[in-house]
Write a protein that holds these residues in place. Sequence first.
Motif, PDB file in Angstrom:
ATOM      1  N   LYS A   1       2.398   4.664   1.081  1.00 39.88           N
ATOM      2  CA  LYS A   1       2.739   5.148   2.425  1.00 39.88           C
ATOM      3  C   LYS A   1       1.743   6.182   2.934  1.00 39.88           C
ATOM      4  O   LYS A   1       1.503   6.278   4.120  1.00 39.88           O
ATOM      5  CB  LYS A   1       4.146   5.732   2.448  1.00 39.88           C
ATOM      6  CG  LYS A   1       5.205   4.679   2.415  1.00 39.88           C
ATOM      7  CD  LYS A   1       6.539   5.260   2.767  1.00 39.88           C
ATOM      8  CE  LYS A   1       7.538   4.129   2.836  1.00 39.88           C
ATOM      9  NZ  LYS A   1       8.645   4.428   3.662  1.00 39.88           N
TER      10      LYS A   1
ATOM     11  N   ALA B   1      -1.351   6.028   2.680  1.00 42.09           N
ATOM     12  CA  ALA B   1      -2.528   5.337   3.188  1.00 42.09           C
ATOM     13  C   ALA B   1      -2.240   4.588   4.497  1.00 42.09           C
ATOM     14  O   ALA B   1      -3.159   4.102   5.131  1.00 42.09           O
ATOM     15  CB  ALA B   1      -3.038   4.353   2.144  1.00 42.09           C
ATOM     16  N   THR B   2      -0.978   4.503   4.892  1.00 34.53           N
ATOM     17  CA  THR B   2      -0.648   3.795   6.122  1.00 34.53           C
ATOM     18  C   THR B   2      -0.794   4.722   7.316  1.00 34.53           C
ATOM     19  O   THR B   2      -0.622   5.935   7.205  1.00 34.53           O
ATOM     20  CB  THR B   2       0.788   3.239   6.080  1.00 34.53           C
ATOM     21  OG1 THR B   2       1.698   4.327   5.889  1.00 34.53           O
ATOM     22  CG2 THR B   2       0.963   2.230   4.966  1.00 34.53           C
ATOM     23  N   PRO B   3      -1.122   4.165   8.468  1.00 34.75           N
ATOM     24  CA  PRO B   3      -1.304   5.015   9.649  1.00 34.75           C
ATOM     25  C   PRO B   3       0.020   5.648  10.092  1.00 34.75           C
ATOM     26  O   PRO B   3       1.087   5.058   9.925  1.00 34.75           O
ATOM     27  CB  PRO B   3      -1.825   4.050  10.714  1.00 34.75           C
ATOM     28  CG  PRO B   3      -1.547   2.686  10.212  1.00 34.75           C
ATOM     29  CD  PRO B   3      -1.376   2.772   8.733  1.00 34.75           C
ATOM     30  N   THR B   4      -0.088   6.810  10.672  1.00 32.42           N
ATOM     31  CA  THR B   4       1.101   7.510  11.164  1.00 32.42           C
ATOM     32  C   THR B   4       1.515   6.922  12.506  1.00 32.42           C
ATOM     33  O   THR B   4       0.740   6.225  13.175  1.00 32.42           O
ATOM     34  CB  THR B   4       0.804   9.008  11.351  1.00 32.42           C
ATOM     35  OG1 THR B   4      -0.220   9.130  12.346  1.00 32.42           O
ATOM     36  CG2 THR B   4       0.371   9.656  10.041  1.00 32.42           C
ATOM     37  N   GLU B   5       2.735   7.228  12.899  1.00 31.42           N
ATOM     38  CA  GLU B   5       3.248   6.731  14.179  1.00 31.42           C
ATOM     39  C   GLU B   5       2.413   7.276  15.347  1.00 31.42           C
ATOM     40  O   GLU B   5       2.133   6.555  16.305  1.00 31.42           O
ATOM     41  CB  GLU B   5       4.716   7.132  14.365  1.00 31.42           C
ATOM     42  CG  GLU B   5       5.320   6.550  15.614  1.00 31.42           C
ATOM     43  CD  GLU B   5       6.792   6.890  15.762  1.00 31.42           C
ATOM     44  OE1 GLU B   5       7.282   6.806  16.904  1.00 31.42           O
ATOM     45  OE2 GLU B   5       7.445   7.241  14.767  1.00 31.42           O
ATOM     46  N   SER B   6       1.983   8.519  15.247  1.00 31.51           N
ATOM     47  CA  SER B   6       1.191   9.103  16.329  1.00 31.51           C
ATOM     48  C   SER B   6      -0.154   8.380  16.475  1.00 31.51           C
ATOM     49  O   SER B   6      -0.620   8.149  17.594  1.00 31.51           O
ATOM     50  CB  SER B   6       0.974  10.601  16.110  1.00 31.51           C
ATOM     51  OG  SER B   6       0.268  10.831  14.917  1.00 31.51           O
ATOM     52  N   LEU B   7      -0.761   8.005  15.359  1.00 39.27           N
ATOM     53  CA  LEU B   7      -2.020   7.260  15.421  1.00 39.27           C
ATOM     54  C   LEU B   7      -1.804   5.897  16.073  1.00 39.27           C
ATOM     55  O   LEU B   7      -2.592   5.459  16.917  1.00 39.27           O
ATOM     56  CB  LEU B   7      -2.625   7.091  14.026  1.00 39.27           C
ATOM     57  CG  LEU B   7      -3.891   6.242  13.952  1.00 39.27           C
ATOM     58  CD1 LEU B   7      -5.015   6.893  14.752  1.00 39.27           C
ATOM     59  CD2 LEU B   7      -4.304   6.036  12.519  1.00 39.27           C
ATOM     60  N   LEU B   8      -0.725   5.231  15.699  1.00 40.79           N
ATOM     61  CA  LEU B   8      -0.430   3.929  16.302  1.00 40.79           C
ATOM     62  C   LEU B   8      -0.172   4.054  17.805  1.00 40.79           C
ATOM     63  O   LEU B   8      -0.593   3.196  18.583  1.00 40.79           O
ATOM     64  CB  LEU B   8       0.766   3.275  15.594  1.00 40.79           C
ATOM     65  CG  LEU B   8       0.522   2.878  14.136  1.00 40.79           C
ATOM     66  CD1 LEU B   8       1.820   2.398  13.500  1.00 40.79           C
ATOM     67  CD2 LEU B   8      -0.548   1.825  14.035  1.00 40.79           C
TER      68      LEU B   8
ATOM     69  N   ARG C   1       0.837  -1.207   0.000  1.00 39.40           N
ATOM     70  CA  ARG C   1       0.000   0.000   0.000  1.00 39.40           C
ATOM     71  C   ARG C   1       0.863   1.244   0.000  1.00 39.40           C
ATOM     72  O   ARG C   1       1.983   1.253   0.505  1.00 39.40           O
ATOM     73  CB  ARG C   1      -0.901   0.011   1.233  1.00 39.40           C
ATOM     74  CG  ARG C   1      -1.932  -1.068   1.176  1.00 39.40           C
ATOM     75  CD  ARG C   1      -2.943  -0.996   2.267  1.00 39.40           C
ATOM     76  NE  ARG C   1      -2.581  -0.174   3.397  1.00 39.40           N
ATOM     77  CZ  ARG C   1      -3.230  -0.169   4.538  1.00 39.40           C
ATOM     78  NH1 ARG C   1      -4.248  -0.942   4.705  1.00 39.40           N
ATOM     79  NH2 ARG C   1      -2.863   0.604   5.527  1.00 39.40           N
TER      80      ARG C   1
ATOM     81  N   GLU D   1      -1.503   6.289  19.766  1.00 51.38           N
ATOM     82  CA  GLU D   1      -2.815   6.495  20.379  1.00 51.38           C
ATOM     83  C   GLU D   1      -3.568   5.177  20.530  1.00 51.38           C
ATOM     84  O   GLU D   1      -4.231   4.941  21.559  1.00 51.38           O
ATOM     85  CB  GLU D   1      -3.642   7.476  19.544  1.00 51.38           C
ATOM     86  CG  GLU D   1      -3.183   8.904  19.653  1.00 51.38           C
ATOM     87  CD  GLU D   1      -4.045   9.832  18.807  1.00 51.38           C
ATOM     88  OE1 GLU D   1      -5.283   9.664  18.792  1.00 51.38           O
ATOM     89  OE2 GLU D   1      -3.473  10.727  18.154  1.00 51.38           O
ATOM     90  N   VAL D   2      -3.476   4.315  19.549  1.00 54.15           N
ATOM     91  CA  VAL D   2      -4.126   3.003  19.616  1.00 54.15           C
ATOM     92  C   VAL D   2      -3.521   2.184  20.742  1.00 54.15           C
ATOM     93  O   VAL D   2      -4.248   1.548  21.529  1.00 54.15           O
ATOM     94  CB  VAL D   2      -4.009   2.256  18.259  1.00 54.15           C
ATOM     95  CG1 VAL D   2      -4.449   0.812  18.387  1.00 54.15           C
ATOM     96  CG2 VAL D   2      -4.819   2.971  17.193  1.00 54.15           C
TER      97      VAL D   2
END
Length: 124
Positions: free
Chosen positions: A105, A107-114, A103, A116-117
């Motif tokens: 890049k 469209a891939t989640p950012t480090e900050s989003l990860l 995919r 937060e998860v």
Amino acid sequence: MSREHEWVDEEAGPVVRPYAVARGRTKPTSAALDLLATVVSTGLPAPAKAELGVQHRRLLSYVAGQTRPVAEVASELGLPVGVVRVLLGDLLEHGLVTVRPPRDKAATPTESLLQEVIQGLRAL
């Protein structure tokens, strides 16, 4: 004794070196076989000219009906990624697998989003 078992020692495991499995080749025939690229079997029969070994057939059965990343295929089959990429290149040449690039890049989640998860999961 089947041919597949000739190459395995019960204590040592596989006794064939990876370069022998890949017939001495170290590079895949296609640049599309990135670690994160996904592969799936096309379901087509192997052409008569195709020289498919045991590992080719194992690989085909693993990707039959399900799209899988190259890295996962290597891990599941217990083979080095380089060998799997060479074998997948063979299968791609014969039209037995389809390769999809990783995919984008964007469209891939950012480090900050990860992060937060992860924090949200820890809070559970």
